[in-house]
Design a protein around this motif. Sequence first.
Motif, PDB file in Angstrom:
ATOM      1  N   PHE A 346       0.802  -1.147   0.063  1.00 52.27           N
ATOM      2  CA  PHE A 346      -0.026  -0.180  -0.095  1.00 52.27           C
ATOM      3  C   PHE A 346       0.928   1.167  -0.046  1.00 52.27           C
ATOM      4  O   PHE A 346       0.753   2.009  -0.639  1.00 52.27           O
ATOM      5  CB  PHE A 346      -1.043  -0.123   1.315  1.00 52.27           C
ATOM      6  CG  PHE A 346      -1.946   0.902   1.405  1.00 52.27           C
ATOM      7  CD1 PHE A 346      -3.355   0.878   0.659  1.00 52.27           C
ATOM      8  CD2 PHE A 346      -1.856   2.173   1.984  1.00 52.27           C
ATOM      9  CE1 PHE A 346      -3.897   1.803   0.597  1.00 52.27           C
ATOM     10  CE2 PHE A 346      -2.561   3.286   2.164  1.00 52.27           C
ATOM     11  CZ  PHE A 346      -4.144   2.867   1.214  1.00 52.27           C
ATOM     12  N   TYR A 347       1.785   1.126   0.945  1.00 47.85           N
ATOM     13  CA  TYR A 347       2.794   2.288   1.098  1.00 47.85           C
ATOM     14  C   TYR A 347       3.630   2.788  -0.329  1.00 47.85           C
ATOM     15  O   TYR A 347       3.707   3.827  -0.622  1.00 47.85           O
ATOM     16  CB  TYR A 347       3.626   2.126   2.181  1.00 47.85           C
ATOM     17  CG  TYR A 347       4.728   3.568   2.656  1.00 47.85           C
ATOM     18  CD1 TYR A 347       4.065   4.256   3.321  1.00 47.85           C
ATOM     19  CD2 TYR A 347       5.666   3.351   1.962  1.00 47.85           C
ATOM     20  CE1 TYR A 347       5.007   5.468   3.632  1.00 47.85           C
ATOM     21  CE2 TYR A 347       6.762   4.589   2.370  1.00 47.85           C
ATOM     22  CZ  TYR A 347       6.128   5.574   3.349  1.00 47.85           C
ATOM     23  OH  TYR A 347       6.937   6.553   3.451  1.00 47.85           O
ATOM     24  N   ASN A 348       4.124   1.563  -0.690  1.00 50.24           N
ATOM     25  CA  ASN A 348       4.896   1.833  -2.084  1.00 50.24           C
ATOM     26  C   ASN A 348       4.209   2.143  -3.120  1.00 50.24           C
ATOM     27  O   ASN A 348       4.655   3.000  -4.125  1.00 50.24           O
ATOM     28  CB  ASN A 348       5.792   0.550  -2.323  1.00 50.24           C
ATOM     29  CG  ASN A 348       6.875   0.002  -1.230  1.00 50.24           C
ATOM     30  OD1 ASN A 348       7.156   1.029  -0.476  1.00 50.24           O
ATOM     31  ND2 ASN A 348       6.876  -1.048  -0.973  1.00 50.24           N
ATOM     32  N   LEU A 349       3.078   1.794  -3.193  1.00 53.98           N
ATOM     33  CA  LEU A 349       2.111   2.125  -4.448  1.00 53.98           C
ATOM     34  C   LEU A 349       1.576   3.549  -4.392  1.00 53.98           C
ATOM     35  O   LEU A 349       1.714   4.536  -5.218  1.00 53.98           O
ATOM     36  CB  LEU A 349       0.803   1.150  -4.357  1.00 53.98           C
ATOM     37  CG  LEU A 349       1.044  -0.182  -4.707  1.00 53.98           C
ATOM     38  CD1 LEU A 349      -0.328  -0.911  -4.659  1.00 53.98           C
ATOM     39  CD2 LEU A 349       1.229  -0.425  -6.486  1.00 53.98           C
ATOM     40  N   ASN A 354       2.885   8.946  -6.150  1.00 55.10           N
ATOM     41  CA  ASN A 354       3.011  10.565  -5.709  1.00 55.10           C
ATOM     42  C   ASN A 354       1.671  11.010  -4.969  1.00 55.10           C
ATOM     43  O   ASN A 354       1.505  12.204  -5.090  1.00 55.10           O
ATOM     44  CB  ASN A 354       3.499  11.513  -6.716  1.00 55.10           C
ATOM     45  CG  ASN A 354       3.844  12.799  -6.340  1.00 55.10           C
ATOM     46  OD1 ASN A 354       4.658  12.591  -4.997  1.00 55.10           O
ATOM     47  ND2 ASN A 354       4.090  13.715  -6.912  1.00 55.10           N
ATOM     48  N   LYS A 355       1.269   9.909  -4.177  1.00 53.05           N
ATOM     49  CA  LYS A 355      -0.200  10.434  -3.441  1.00 53.05           C
ATOM     50  C   LYS A 355       0.254  10.041  -2.077  1.00 53.05           C
ATOM     51  O   LYS A 355       0.931   8.999  -1.619  1.00 53.05           O
ATOM     52  CB  LYS A 355      -1.324   9.403  -4.026  1.00 53.05           C
ATOM     53  CG  LYS A 355      -1.708   9.827  -5.387  1.00 53.05           C
ATOM     54  CD  LYS A 355      -3.047   9.035  -5.879  1.00 53.05           C
ATOM     55  CE  LYS A 355      -3.314   9.275  -7.294  1.00 53.05           C
ATOM     56  NZ  LYS A 355      -4.771   8.502  -7.210  1.00 53.05           N
ATOM     57  N   ILE A 366      -4.885   1.996  -5.825  1.00 52.01           N
ATOM     58  CA  ILE A 366      -3.921   1.675  -4.936  1.00 52.01           C
ATOM     59  C   ILE A 366      -4.521   0.446  -3.962  1.00 52.01           C
ATOM     60  O   ILE A 366      -3.905  -0.496  -3.715  1.00 52.01           O
ATOM     61  CB  ILE A 366      -3.261   2.680  -4.186  1.00 52.01           C
ATOM     62  CG1 ILE A 366      -2.502   3.686  -5.345  1.00 52.01           C
ATOM     63  CG2 ILE A 366      -2.643   2.322  -3.188  1.00 52.01           C
ATOM     64  CD1 ILE A 366      -1.833   4.919  -4.804  1.00 52.01           C
ATOM     65  N   TYR A 367      -5.751   1.000  -3.653  1.00 51.29           N
ATOM     66  CA  TYR A 367      -6.528   0.071  -2.634  1.00 51.29           C
ATOM     67  C   TYR A 367      -6.714  -1.323  -3.254  1.00 51.29           C
ATOM     68  O   TYR A 367      -6.550  -2.325  -2.756  1.00 51.29           O
ATOM     69  CB  TYR A 367      -7.747   0.682  -2.097  1.00 51.29           C
ATOM     70  CG  TYR A 367      -8.762  -0.262  -1.214  1.00 51.29           C
ATOM     71  CD1 TYR A 367      -8.323  -0.857   0.224  1.00 51.29           C
ATOM     72  CD2 TYR A 367      -9.633  -0.791  -1.639  1.00 51.29           C
ATOM     73  CE1 TYR A 367      -8.925  -1.736   0.703  1.00 51.29           C
ATOM     74  CE2 TYR A 367     -10.235  -1.696  -1.207  1.00 51.29           C
ATOM     75  CZ  TYR A 367     -10.086  -2.248   0.125  1.00 51.29           C
ATOM     76  OH  TYR A 367     -10.725  -3.153   0.923  1.00 51.29           O
ATOM     77  N   CYS A 394       0.621   2.801   7.617  1.00 45.33           N
ATOM     78  CA  CYS A 394       1.539   3.714   6.897  1.00 45.33           C
ATOM     79  C   CYS A 394       2.102   4.797   7.827  1.00 45.33           C
ATOM     80  O   CYS A 394       3.290   4.976   7.910  1.00 45.33           O
ATOM     81  CB  CYS A 394       1.056   4.323   5.681  1.00 45.33           C
ATOM     82  SG  CYS A 394       0.670   2.853   4.446  1.00 45.33           S
ATOM     83  N   GLY A 395       1.074   5.509   8.804  1.00 42.15           N
ATOM     84  CA  GLY A 395       1.693   6.562   9.357  1.00 42.15           C
ATOM     85  C   GLY A 395       2.612   6.027  10.451  1.00 42.15           C
ATOM     86  O   GLY A 395       3.471   6.364  10.737  1.00 42.15           O
ATOM     87  N   LEU A 396       2.264   4.620  10.915  1.00 37.63           N
ATOM     88  CA  LEU A 396       3.264   4.097  11.796  1.00 37.63           C
ATOM     89  C   LEU A 396       4.486   3.693  11.478  1.00 37.63           C
ATOM     90  O   LEU A 396       5.513   3.875  12.225  1.00 37.63           O
ATOM     91  CB  LEU A 396       2.571   2.883  12.648  1.00 37.63           C
ATOM     92  CG  LEU A 396       3.007   1.879  13.650  1.00 37.63           C
ATOM     93  CD1 LEU A 396       3.217   2.798  14.915  1.00 37.63           C
ATOM     94  CD2 LEU A 396       2.206   0.875  13.869  1.00 37.63           C
ATOM     95  N   LYS A 397       4.654   3.295  10.258  1.00 40.16           N
ATOM     96  CA  LYS A 397       5.692   3.018   9.595  1.00 40.16           C
ATOM     97  C   LYS A 397       6.683   3.928   9.317  1.00 40.16           C
ATOM     98  O   LYS A 397       7.905   4.121   9.764  1.00 40.16           O
ATOM     99  CB  LYS A 397       5.424   2.382   8.151  1.00 40.16           C
ATOM    100  CG  LYS A 397       6.767   2.147   7.311  1.00 40.16           C
ATOM    101  CD  LYS A 397       6.589   1.540   5.883  1.00 40.16           C
ATOM    102  CE  LYS A 397       7.741   1.366   5.059  1.00 40.16           C
ATOM    103  NZ  LYS A 397       7.336   0.767   3.871  1.00 40.16           N
ATOM    104  N   GLU A 398       6.298   5.285   8.975  1.00 46.45           N
ATOM    105  CA  GLU A 398       6.908   6.388   9.043  1.00 46.45           C
ATOM    106  C   GLU A 398       7.400   6.714  10.477  1.00 46.45           C
ATOM    107  O   GLU A 398       8.730   7.330  10.395  1.00 46.45           O
ATOM    108  CB  GLU A 398       6.253   7.644   8.151  1.00 46.45           C
ATOM    109  CG  GLU A 398       5.925   7.397   6.903  1.00 46.45           C
ATOM    110  CD  GLU A 398       5.140   8.582   6.281  1.00 46.45           C
ATOM    111  OE1 GLU A 398       4.791   9.255   6.957  1.00 46.45           O
ATOM    112  OE2 GLU A 398       5.302   8.540   4.999  1.00 46.45           O
ATOM    113  N   GLN A 399       6.392   6.799  11.340  1.00 49.79           N
ATOM    114  CA  GLN A 399       7.070   6.958  12.838  1.00 49.79           C
ATOM    115  C   GLN A 399       8.193   6.100  13.068  1.00 49.79           C
ATOM    116  O   GLN A 399       9.218   6.641  13.873  1.00 49.79           O
ATOM    117  CB  GLN A 399       5.632   7.022  13.594  1.00 49.79           C
ATOM    118  CG  GLN A 399       6.107   7.336  15.112  1.00 49.79           C
ATOM    119  CD  GLN A 399       5.132   7.027  16.158  1.00 49.79           C
ATOM    120  OE1 GLN A 399       3.886   7.049  15.631  1.00 49.79           O
ATOM    121  NE2 GLN A 399       5.459   6.802  17.309  1.00 49.79           N
TER     122      GLN A 399
END
Length: 407
Positions: A346-349, A354-355, A366-367, A394-399
């Motif tokens: 999901f994140y890589n897509l 560029n979204k 993407i979904y 995805c937010g957790l991954k960036e954190q």
Amino acid sequence: MHRYSDKKINKHYIYLDSDSVPILLPCLFARYTEVVGKKIELIKRKNRNSALIENVFEEVFIGADASYKICNHLGRFLEWVDKFEGEGNITLSIHTALPQELINDYINEYLITECQSSEAVANQAVNSLKAYYNWLQYFFDNKYKNIGIKSSHIPIARSNSKPSLSVKYLLPQTRELIYQSTNSLLEEIILRNGGELGCRSKENQGFLLKDFNESTQKYKGLLSLFKELKKQPHKEEFKYYLSSLYTKYSRSRFLYIPRYLLEKMEQYFRLERPLTDSNHLFVSNSTNLTRGRCISTKFGTDTFAKTRNKVINEIQNNPDIYSSYQNIEFTNVYHHLRHSFGTDIFYNLCEGANKHFESITTTSAIYLTTANRLGHKVDGQFSNSVTKSYIHSCGLKEQLLKECCFG
């Protein structure tokens, strides 16, 4: 299927199928539960004559709040069943005859693991489904269903009540640490199948050696893919069809196996796999009667738990060495490897398009791509909650990437 609480006329929940026709038994149950104010409980009682303990069904009175929760949770369960309409043998029309294993899957795998429901919510669902299926047995002689939270899922449910203490997303580096801590090539591949291919534990049984047919189509087995490894040395990804016989809710899908992982599978086949006539790639190497037979559906789950505990112990004994690593919790389970795989897709897509991940909806390509890779139903009623779980991860991954010294 849809439901609503009819407070004016019937004074209880009404459950309707896709044609807006009332589903008879659930509606009768709701009337019994909310209007009469009773439920059926299985009670232990000592027999006065034999002095033995017996299990007997009894009608007990319940309050308005309890009856509403029971009927509300029953509706959620029926909606869950309805989203699999036409797939395998799971249909609303036979929901009264569903095996208890599937009902318990709803509690443990769907509510607790996928929806991350708390122990309180899971217990409410258990209470609801017990009340319904006990009612079916008491009045209609339906087969008894033993419904409850599995011991392996109790700590997960409890951790769901404390989201800050339980992280469902595992960074690629964290997963790699877990893979490298396994005791055999078989164990390593099974865990990688979860984190690199998005396989459920039971789906590891679906890796077949010989070519096979499904729905008039012929698909390549692993032996054919092993030959491709040698014939096409520059090919980096190999397509494998995971048959509906081995997937959850009979949803077949393609797996895209990276070259390095297929090479590990081929190495396991040559060097570690016991001699056997089994058509399954992954077989037990135990010394008991299961040796040479297909691994159990829980092999991935058990292997992850064993390896996770080993890694946690290693980190605790060497805090300086692993100071920059993500924390691993005892509540982390095999399914989190699959969830992490889905989050990465999901994140890589999103990155490639560029979204921002928070802008993605259930109609986005993407979904839909992510759902197809994981074998999710893309038009299901719970699609939005699945999308939200990826956005959160995805937010957790960036954190986590910011907190750790790698990535």
